[in-house]
Design a protein around this motif. Structure first.
Motif, short mmCIF file in Angstrom:
data_model
loop_
_atom_site.label_atom_id
_atom_site.label_comp_id
_atom_site.label_asym_id
_atom_site.label_seq_id
_atom_site.Cartn_x
_atom_site.Cartn_y
_atom_site.Cartn_z
N ALA A 268 73.40 71.38 26.81
CA ALA A 268 74.04 72.64 26.44
C ALA A 268 74.55 73.33 27.70
N LEU A 269 75.78 73.84 27.62
CA LEU A 269 76.38 74.53 28.76
C LEU A 269 76.93 75.88 28.31
N ARG A 270 76.41 76.92 28.92
CA ARG A 270 76.86 78.28 28.62
C ARG A 270 77.72 78.81 29.77
N LEU A 271 78.98 79.11 29.43
CA LEU A 271 79.90 79.67 30.42
C LEU A 271 80.39 81.06 30.01
N GLU A 272 79.93 81.59 28.87
CA GLU A 272 80.47 82.83 28.35
C GLU A 272 80.19 84.02 29.26
N GLY A 273 81.09 84.98 29.18
CA GLY A 273 80.90 86.20 29.96
C GLY A 273 81.36 86.10 31.39
N ASN A 274 82.16 85.09 31.71
CA ASN A 274 82.80 84.94 33.03
C ASN A 274 84.29 84.71 32.78
N THR A 275 85.09 84.63 33.82
CA THR A 275 86.50 84.35 33.63
C THR A 275 86.95 83.24 34.57
N PHE A 276 87.58 82.22 33.99
CA PHE A 276 87.92 81.00 34.71
C PHE A 276 89.43 80.80 34.76
N GLY A 277 89.95 80.50 35.96
CA GLY A 277 91.34 80.12 36.12
C GLY A 277 91.53 78.65 35.82
N VAL A 278 92.79 78.22 35.84
CA VAL A 278 93.10 76.82 35.51
C VAL A 278 92.43 75.85 36.47
N GLU A 279 92.54 76.10 37.76
CA GLU A 279 91.97 75.19 38.75
C GLU A 279 90.44 75.17 38.69
N ALA A 280 89.85 76.31 38.42
CA ALA A 280 88.39 76.36 38.27
C ALA A 280 87.96 75.53 37.06
N ALA A 281 88.70 75.66 35.96
CA ALA A 281 88.38 74.89 34.75
C ALA A 281 88.52 73.40 35.00
N ARG A 282 89.54 73.00 35.79
CA ARG A 282 89.73 71.58 36.08
C ARG A 282 88.58 71.03 36.91
N ALA A 283 88.07 71.82 37.82
CA ALA A 283 86.95 71.37 38.65
C ALA A 283 85.70 71.20 37.80
N ILE A 284 85.47 72.13 36.90
CA ILE A 284 84.31 72.03 36.00
C ILE A 284 84.48 70.82 35.08
N ALA A 285 85.70 70.62 34.60
CA ALA A 285 85.97 69.49 33.72
C ALA A 285 85.64 68.17 34.40
N LYS A 286 85.99 68.06 35.68
CA LYS A 286 85.70 66.83 36.44
C LYS A 286 84.21 66.55 36.46
N ALA A 287 83.41 67.62 36.58
CA ALA A 287 81.96 67.45 36.61
C ALA A 287 81.41 67.03 35.25
N LEU A 288 82.14 67.40 34.18
CA LEU A 288 81.66 67.11 32.83
C LEU A 288 81.98 65.69 32.38
N GLU A 289 82.81 64.99 33.10
CA GLU A 289 83.24 63.65 32.67
C GLU A 289 82.10 62.64 32.62
N SER A 290 81.00 62.96 33.26
CA SER A 290 79.85 62.05 33.22
C SER A 290 78.73 62.55 32.31
N LYS A 291 78.95 63.64 31.60
CA LYS A 291 77.88 64.26 30.80
C LYS A 291 78.00 63.84 29.34
N ASP A 292 77.62 62.59 29.08
CA ASP A 292 77.76 62.04 27.75
C ASP A 292 76.74 62.58 26.75
N LEU A 293 75.71 63.27 27.24
CA LEU A 293 74.68 63.82 26.34
C LEU A 293 74.99 65.26 25.90
N LEU A 294 76.06 65.82 26.43
CA LEU A 294 76.38 67.22 26.12
C LEU A 294 76.67 67.37 24.63
N GLN A 295 76.03 68.35 24.01
CA GLN A 295 76.17 68.57 22.57
C GLN A 295 76.65 69.98 22.22
N ARG A 296 76.27 70.96 23.04
CA ARG A 296 76.54 72.35 22.67
C ARG A 296 77.31 73.05 23.79
#
Length: 590
Positions: A53-81
C-alpha cells in the motif's frame, strides 16, 4: 532542490509511518516538482520490500516527480492499494494526465494487481480519466475491488470514458479467467448528469458485483436515475446506495422503488435532497413493508415530503428490527407535523431513531405547481434506452403500455359516460369491466374506481351493484405487490385533492358516495390495515375537498380509526391509547 528543502523532506519522511506493507506520506503538504525533490521518497519506495500500500495523498506532485516515483514502482509487483487522492493541488490541468499515465504504466509494468485505487479530490476533468484509462482496462485492475473518484470534475465526457474502461476491464478479465468484481464505487461531485449516469449504469449492470455505490451531487435527474435503478437490480449484494442531492421526482423514485424490491442486503439508503416528495415517500414506504429486511439507515431529508407521507414512512420502518436512523429533516411537515412525527416514533419506543427536524421547511404553499420534469412533452424526448429502462422497472407510462384487449362496446360506453342505468345494464358482464383495468397504470385504476363510486346510492339494487364492482376492482388492485397498491392509493389521494402530486392529474369533485364506498372497502378483508393507516393519515386533514361530504367523511374516518386501533394493538398494546390520543389533532397532508 535547495538544501533546506531536502532537509525538510528528510525530516518529514523520518516521521512517516512505515509498516504492515504500507508506506505512507499522507498529509505532509509537500510540494514536489522534479526528480531531485523526490529522491528520498523514491529511495524509501525502492528499499521497501513487500510494498502493498502506498499513500501519497495530501501532497502535490509535478510531472517529473511523478515519473521518478513511477520508475521506483516498476518493481513493486505486490502493490495492491494506491491511495492517491489530493495529489495535484496547484498543478496545471494539462500536467495531471501525463503524471497519471506515468504512474499507471509503472503499475502495469510491475504486474501489480490492485484491489483499491483512490484518486479522489483531484480536479483532473475528462482528460484525467484518459490518464487512467489504460490502467483501468489492464490486468492490473482485473482484481480491483474499490474505486474512489470523488470530486474529480469528470463531467459527462469523463463519465463515458470511465464507463467504457470498466466495461472493457470486465470483458478482458473474463478472457483471463479472473472476473472483474468491483464492490465499491464512489464518484460524487463529478457533474456526470444524465448521460454520464446512463453510461455508468451500463457498466454497473454488466458487472453485477457492486456492494456500495456513492454518486451524490452529480446533477442527475429522473432519466439518469431510472437508468441507475435498472442497473442496481442486477447487483444483488448491494448494501449502500447514496445518491444524495440529485433530482429523482416521482418517476425516478418509482424506478428506484421497483429496483429495491430485488435487493435483500441493502443497509443504507441515502436519497436526501433528491426531491422524492410525498408520492415517492409513500412508494418507498411500500417497499419497506415488502422488503429491505436488514435496512439500518434511511435518509429522505430535504425532499419536499409532507406530514402525512412522513407518517406513512415512519409507520413502515417501525417493523424493521435493524433500523437505527431515519432522517426526515428539512421536509414540509410544519410545527404540528414535526410534533406528530416525534410522538409517533416515541410512543413506539423508537424516538432515538429519528434524526433532528430542526431544518423543517414548514407546511408547503397549496398554490405551488409541481409539474417539473413530469410534463408530457418531456416524455416524448426519451430515447429507446429509456423505453427499455421503463419497461424493466415497471414504471407505468402511457406511451409504452402494452396494447389493451378490445373492450366490449357496452363497457366502452359505460366508461365514457358512467351512469347507474349503464352499470345495471352490464349485469354479470361487470366482471369484464374489471378485467379491462390496467393495474400497472394507477391513474387509470383510480379514475375508474372514482367513476364507479360516484354512482353509489341507497337504493338496494344500485348499492349492491356499485359495492360489488368496487370490491372486484380493489381485489384486483390489491392482489399484487405492496408497491402497486400504494401507488394506486397515492394517485387516488391526488385525484381526491388530499395529496399534492406531480404532473397533470385532474382532481375530481368529490361526492359522498365515493367516501361511502371507501368506508365499505376499509371493512373488507382485502383492504389491509397498512392501507387503512395510509388513507387515515390524509383523511385526518381538514381539507376543503371534503367539505361537501361531511357526513360521509365521518363514517369513513370512523372505519379508518377502528382499523388503526387494531393495527396498533398488534404493534404495541401498551401504547395504543397514548398513540391514538396523539392522532386526535388534524394531520396535515398538503
Amino acid at each position: 532542490m535547495a538544501s533546506d528543502d531536502i532537509a525538510q523532506l528528510a525530516d518529514a519522511l523520518a516521521k512517516t509511518h512505515v509498516g504492515d506493507g504500507e508506506l505512507s506520506y499522507k498529509g505532509l503538504g509537500l510540494k514536489l516538482d522534479d526528480a531531485e525533490s523526490v529522491e528520498e521518497l523514491v529511495r524509501e519506495i525502492e528499499q521497501y520490500q513487500g510494498l502493498r500500500a502506498l499513500r501519497l495523498e495530501g501532497n502535490t506532485f509535478g510531472v517529473e516527480a511523478a515519473r521518478a516515483i513511477a520508475k521506483a514502482l516498476e518493481s513493486k509487483d505486490l502493490l495492491q492499494r494506491c491511495y492517491w487522492s489530493d495529489m495535484f493541488t496547484g498543478r496545471l490541468r494539462c500536467e495531471i494526465p501525463t503524471a497519471l499515465r506515468s504512474l499507471g504504466s509503472a503499475l502495469m509494468s510491475a504486474g501489480a494487481r490492485l484491489t483499491e485505487l483512490d484518486l479522489s479530490d483531484n480536479a483532473f476533468g475528462p482528460d484525467g480519466v484518459k490518464g487512467i484509462e489504460q490502467l483501468l482496462k489492464s490486468p492490473s485492475c482485473h482484481s480491483l475491488r474499490e474505486l474512489r473518484l470523488n470530486n474529480c470534475g469528470m463531467g459527462i465526457g469523463g463519465g463515458k470514458i470511465l464507463a467504457e474502461a470498466l466495461i472493457d476491464c470486465h470483458r478482458q478479465s473474463l478472457s483471463h479467467g479472473a472476473q472483474f468484481k468491483l464492490r465499491v464505487f464512489i464518484a460524487g461531485r463529478n457533474r456526470l448528469e444524465n448521460e454520464g449516469a446512463r453510461a455508468l449504469a451500463k457498466a454497473f449492470q454488466l458487472m453485477g458485483s457492486l456492494e456500495e455505490v456513492h454518486m451524490p451531487q452529480n446533477g442527475i435527474n429522473h432519466k439518469g436515475v431510472m437508468a441507475l435503478a435498472s442497473a442496481m437490480r442486477h447487483n444483488p449484494e448491494l448494501r449502500v446506495l447514496n445518491l444524495n442531492d440529485n433530482t429523482f421526482t416521482k418517476r425516478g423514485t418509482l424506478a428506484m422503488v421497483q429496483a429495491l424490491r430485488y435487493l435483500r442486503h441493502v443497509q443504507v439508503i441515502n436519497f436526501g435532497d433528491c426531491l422524492v416528495r410525498s408520492e415517492g415517500a409513500i412508494a418507498l414506504a411500500a417497499v419497506l413493508r415488502e422488503g429491505l429486511p436488514i435496512l439500518r439507515e434511511l435518509n429522505l431529508s430535504f425532499g419536499e415530503i409532507t406530514e402525512a407521507a412522513a407518517l406513512v414512512v415512519a409507520q413502515a420502518v417501525l417493523d424493521h428490527p435493524h433500523m437505527e436512523k431515519v432522517d426526515l429533516n428539512g421536509n414540509c411537515l410544519g410545527e404540528e407535523g414535526c410534533e406528530a412525527l416525534r410522538e409517533t416514533m416515541e410512543n413506539m419506543d423508537k424516538g432515538d431513531m429519528l434524526a433532528s427536524l430542526s431544518d423543517d421547511e414548514g407546511e408547503p404553499d397549496d398554490e405551488d405547481d409541481d409539474d417539473d420534469e413530469e410534463d408530457d412533452d418531456e416524455v416524448s424526448e426519451d430515447n429507446e434506452d429509456d423505453e427499455e429502462i421503463v419497461k424493466e422497472n415497471g414504471v407505468s407510462r402511457k406511451d409504452n403500455s402494452p396494447p389493451k384487449r378490445h373492450s366490449p362496446a357496452e363497457i366502452t360506453s359505460f366508461l365514457s359516460c358512467p351512469s347507474v342505468e349503464e352499470l345495471l345494464r352490464l349485469g354479470e358482464t361487470r366482471t369484464n369491466l374489471v378485467q379491462q383495468i390496467d393495474v400497472s397504470d394507477p391513474h387509470e385504476a383510480a379514475d375508474v374506481l372514482l367513476k364507479i363510486a360516484s354512482l353509489y346510492g341507497e337504493e338496494p339494487e344500485t348499492k349492491t351493484a356499485v359495492l360489488e364492482t368496487i370490491d372486484d376492482v380493489l381485489k384486483r388492485l390489491f392482489c399484487g405487490s405492496a408497491i402497486q397498491s400504494y401507488c394506486f392509493l397515492s394517485t387516488l389521494l391526488v385525484m381526491m385533492g388530499l395529496l399534492k402530486g406531480e404532473g397533470k392529474i385532474k382532481k375530481v369533485s368529490l361526492v359522498p358516495g365515493q367516501l361511502l364506498c371507501l368506508e365499505h372497502a376499509v371493512q373488507q378483508h382485502y383492504f389491509s390495515q397498512h392501507h387503512a393507516l395510509l388513507l387515515n393519515n390524509f383523511m385526518s386533514k381538514n381539507s376543503d375537498a371534503l367539505k361537501s361530504c361531511s357526513a360521509a367523511r365521518e363514517k369513513l374516518s370512523s372505519a379508518l380509526e377502528k382499523s388503526e386501533r387494531r393495527t396498533f394493538r398488534k404493534l404495541c398494546p401498551i401504547t395504543t391509547t397514548t398513540l391514538l390520543l396523539t392522532r386526535s389533532s388534524p394531520v396535515r397532508a398538503l
